[in-house]
Scaffold this motif. Structure first.
Motif, PDB file in Angstrom:
ATOM      1  N   ALA A 185       0.827  -1.205   0.000  1.00  0.00           N
ATOM      2  CA  ALA A 185       0.000   0.000   0.000  1.00  0.00           C
ATOM      3  C   ALA A 185       0.865   1.260   0.000  1.00  0.00           C
ATOM      4  O   ALA A 185       0.522   2.259  -0.646  1.00  0.00           O
ATOM      5  N   TYR A 186       1.974   1.201   0.719  1.00  0.00           N
ATOM      6  CA  TYR A 186       2.871   2.355   0.763  1.00  0.00           C
ATOM      7  C   TYR A 186       3.420   2.662  -0.632  1.00  0.00           C
ATOM      8  O   TYR A 186       3.370   3.805  -1.088  1.00  0.00           O
ATOM      9  N   TYR A 187       3.935   1.652  -1.299  1.00  0.00           N
ATOM     10  CA  TYR A 187       4.526   1.889  -2.618  1.00  0.00           C
ATOM     11  C   TYR A 187       3.466   2.218  -3.659  1.00  0.00           C
ATOM     12  O   TYR A 187       3.742   2.957  -4.611  1.00  0.00           O
ATOM     13  N   ARG A 188       2.268   1.708  -3.468  1.00  0.00           N
ATOM     14  CA  ARG A 188       1.190   2.085  -4.380  1.00  0.00           C
ATOM     15  C   ARG A 188       0.875   3.572  -4.238  1.00  0.00           C
ATOM     16  O   ARG A 188       0.728   4.284  -5.235  1.00  0.00           O
ATOM     17  N   ALA A 189       0.794   4.061  -2.980  1.00  0.00           N
ATOM     18  CA  ALA A 189       0.554   5.489  -2.759  1.00  0.00           C
ATOM     19  C   ALA A 189       1.694   6.319  -3.328  1.00  0.00           C
ATOM     20  O   ALA A 189       1.471   7.373  -3.941  1.00  0.00           O
ATOM     21  N   ARG A 190       2.909   5.849  -3.152  1.00  0.00           N
ATOM     22  CA  ARG A 190       4.061   6.572  -3.691  1.00  0.00           C
ATOM     23  C   ARG A 190       3.986   6.671  -5.206  1.00  0.00           C
ATOM     24  O   ARG A 190       4.226   7.742  -5.789  1.00  0.00           O
TER      25      ARG A 190
END
Length: 214
Positions: A185-190
């Motif tokens: 989820a973090y890298y998707r938001a990034r």
């Protein structure tokens, strides 16, 4: 090796052609303001099929060298302004004073066209994997990417506001606890935030620091 060393290899006709193409890719590794693969796509758009054409290879190298030189000039100008400001007692730069140091945020000399090229790449290769039905901010970015591509980068005032709101939501998700609890989820938001920045750059020709970039 340095950028200059790789650039000399690109121009060295005594080397096998495949090695020269590989050297250009190494140049891109060292200067890729719109991302590695998107930069390669952009160079092919503006120079031609450099993987097999000599003239296109040299044109692609000229393009990346010229852009990188403008970035270096911008960094020198920024350093000069900061020295002058410090002499006047201004130790902290103004928030609106864009700092070009670090990884460049735009393709110098062709910010808008490079951002649009990168968005075309993202729409084909990256965004489909980032789509989640229930994610309003992500869906907004997806819609705005399509809008920017269809309009050549022009956004309405309403679309600009939606972009600001979506980017703020995505930045809010990128907290250390999200990275540790749910790195996907973090890298998707990034990545969605990167796409938002490309939309903003395409819409303003990169002349000011993007509100989507914070």
């Amino acid at each position: 090796m340095s950028f200059g060393t790789y650039a000399r290899k690109v121009r060295d006709t005594s080397l096998p052609y495949g090695l020269r193409v590989s050297a250009l890719r190494s140049c891109v590794q060292l200067y890729r303001p719109i991302g590695f693969h998107a930069t390669l796509c952009f160079l092919e758009e503006i120079a031609g099929p450099f993987q097999r054409d000599e003239a296109a290879l040299l044109k692609a190298l000229d393009a990346i060298e010229a852009s990188r030189a403008q970035w270096h000039a911008d960094m020198r100008e920024y350093a000069h302004r900061r020295r002058q400001a410090k002499q006047r007692g201004q130790r902290i730069p103004p928030a609106q004073d864009r700092n070009p140091n670090g990884s460049p945020q735009i393709w110098y000399g062709a910010a808008r066209s490079a951002a649009l090229s990168a968005l075309r790449y993202w729409s084909r290769r990256r965004l489909p994997a980032l789509r989640v039905t229930a994610d309003e901010a992500g869906n907004t970015v997806d819609v705005l990417v399509a809008a920017a591509l269809s309009s050549g980068g022009d956004l309405t005032s309403e679309q600009r506001q939606l972009l600001v709101l979506a980017a703020a939501e995505l930045r809010g998700r990128m907290q250390p606890d999200l990275w540790s609890d749910d790195p996907v989820a973090y890298y998707r938001a990034r990545d969605l935030l990167k796409a938002a920045y490309l939309v903003e750059t395409a819409s303003n020709d990169g002349q000011t620091r993007s509100s989507a970039d914070g």
